[in-house]
Design a protein around this motif. Sequence first.
Motif, PDB file in Angstrom:
ATOM      1  N   THR A   1     102.082   5.522  93.097  1.00 16.22           N
ATOM      2  CA  THR A   1     102.411   6.839  93.642  1.00 16.22           C
ATOM      3  C   THR A   1     103.764   6.731  94.318  1.00 16.22           C
ATOM      4  OG1 THR A   1     100.069   7.265  94.056  1.00 16.22           O
ATOM      5  CG2 THR A   1     101.642   8.692  95.188  1.00 16.22           C
TER       6      THR A   1
ATOM      7  N   TRP B   1     105.242  14.683  94.680  1.00 22.25           N
ATOM      8  CA  TRP B   1     104.965  13.268  94.487  1.00 22.25           C
ATOM      9  C   TRP B   1     104.831  12.964  93.001  1.00 22.25           C
ATOM     10  CZ3 TRP B   1     101.360  16.827  95.755  1.00 22.25           C
ATOM     11  CH2 TRP B   1     100.157  16.836  95.057  1.00 22.25           C
TER      12      TRP B   1
ATOM     13  N   SER C   1     102.866  10.537  90.200  1.00 24.47           N
ATOM     14  CA  SER C   1     101.698   9.684  90.004  1.00 24.47           C
ATOM     15  C   SER C   1     101.747   9.128  88.589  1.00 24.47           C
ATOM     16  CB  SER C   1     100.405  10.453  90.249  1.00 24.47           C
ATOM     17  OG  SER C   1     100.324  11.586  89.406  1.00 24.47           O
TER      18      SER C   1
ATOM     19  N   TRP D   1     100.196   7.816  85.052  1.00 27.50           N
ATOM     20  CA  TRP D   1      99.074   8.149  84.185  1.00 27.50           C
ATOM     21  C   TRP D   1      99.103   7.293  82.929  1.00 27.50           C
ATOM     22  CZ3 TRP D   1     100.379   9.526  79.297  1.00 27.50           C
ATOM     23  CH2 TRP D   1     101.671   9.999  79.091  1.00 27.50           C
TER      24      TRP D   1
ATOM     25  N   TRP E   1     105.008   8.975  84.088  1.00 24.37           N
ATOM     26  CA  TRP E   1     104.921   9.557  85.432  1.00 24.37           C
ATOM     27  C   TRP E   1     104.672  11.053  85.318  1.00 24.37           C
ATOM     28  CZ3 TRP E   1     104.729   6.581  89.616  1.00 24.37           C
ATOM     29  CH2 TRP E   1     105.264   5.301  89.552  1.00 24.37           C
TER      30      TRP E   1
END
Length: 124
Positions: free
Chosen positions: A85, A93, A95, A97, A105
């Motif tokens: 993160t 933000w 994260s 995947w 991202w």
Amino acid sequence: MINNITNIESTMNARKELEEILNKLKEKQNVLVCADISYEARWGDDGKEQITLTHPHTKEEAEAFFKALDFNYNDGFGSQELFGTVWLTYGVWLSRWEYDGSEGWTVNSCPHIPNHLYKKNLGK
């Protein structure tokens, strides 16, 4: 909402990939605040590496963070190697995947409060 920001051709270099996304987000006034990223190599016994950037941080700490991210990873079929993160300004933000052999991202942002949820009058 921020659209199409992560539709970049994968470089398979963690630093270059993150820097490209952050440069695009700078155009929208979003700036890196802190990050918590881990790397777990798919092959071999390299173990798991944790790469963090605290808040607040100095310019030297940010440079060390990006230097630590300067490695290639395998984003092809198989298990995910890069996790994490990244916190930015203005409720945004990133994260990490993975789905069906692809990874990347995602840019997330806190949704705006709809007008119908604001009180019209604060008094009784």
